[in-house]
Design a protein around this motif. Structure first.
Motif, short mmCIF file in Angstrom:
data_model
loop_
_atom_site.label_atom_id
_atom_site.label_comp_id
_atom_site.label_asym_id
_atom_site.label_seq_id
_atom_site.Cartn_x
_atom_site.Cartn_y
_atom_site.Cartn_z
N LEU A 58 -12.96 29.85 25.67
CA LEU A 58 -12.45 28.50 25.82
C LEU A 58 -11.18 28.56 26.65
O LEU A 58 -10.19 29.18 26.25
N GLU A 86 -18.42 24.80 31.42
CA GLU A 86 -18.79 23.48 30.89
C GLU A 86 -17.54 22.81 30.35
O GLU A 86 -16.82 23.39 29.53
N ARG A 87 -17.28 21.59 30.81
CA ARG A 87 -16.11 20.84 30.31
C ARG A 87 -16.42 20.37 28.90
O ARG A 87 -17.44 19.75 28.64
N THR A 88 -15.51 20.64 27.97
CA THR A 88 -15.73 20.27 26.57
C THR A 88 -14.76 19.21 26.07
O THR A 88 -15.02 18.58 25.05
N PHE A 89 -13.65 19.03 26.80
CA PHE A 89 -12.57 18.20 26.25
C PHE A 89 -11.62 17.86 27.37
O PHE A 89 -11.37 18.68 28.26
N ARG A 107 -10.34 21.22 29.00
CA ARG A 107 -10.82 22.44 28.38
C ARG A 107 -12.26 22.70 28.82
O ARG A 107 -13.06 21.77 28.90
N VAL A 109 -15.58 25.73 28.56
CA VAL A 109 -16.13 26.92 27.91
C VAL A 109 -16.95 27.68 28.94
O VAL A 109 -17.59 27.09 29.83
#
Length: 114
Positions: A58, A86-89, A107, A109
């Motif tokens: 992350l 992959e954008r998570t936040f 953020r 991953v």
């Protein structure tokens, strides 16, 4: 396993911004716009026979700017996603008394295979 500090710096370098790993610039000559990043955590995602085969990493990227940072944020999103992250936040950090820059937090991953 990749060296996150080196890899992310090289990945974002074409955006022509000052980039700092796990620190912020200090002194009287702080850039009007810059990027910081760090690894928030790394967790085993796939294990076999007591060996880790894949790690989920992350990564947090912060955009700091005295002016509108929309275009830079879009460029970071596109760059990171095209590299397999992959954008998570994502959120705008509230500007507080004494802050000199606005701050956008992103953020991502990434699954690092061995």
């Amino acid at each position: 396993m990749i060296d996150i500090s080196e890899y992310i710096t090289q990945l974002l370098e074409p955006l022509i911004q000052d980039i700092y790993f796990n620190t912020v610039p200090t002194g009287s000559n702080i850039p009007a716009q810059y990027i910081t990043f760090l690894e928030v955590n790394a967790n085993p995602e796939l294990e076999a026979g007591d060996k880790e085969l894949e790690t989920g990493r992350l990564i947090q990227v912060n955009v700091w700017s005295k002016t509108n940072y929309h275009n830079l944020v879009e460029d970071i999103r596109n760059t990171m996603e095209s590299a397999g992250y992959e954008r998570t936040f994502e959120y705008d950090a509230p500007k507080q008394e004494g802050d000199s820059h606005f701050n956008k937090v992103l953020r991502f991953v990434f699954f690092d295979e061995y």
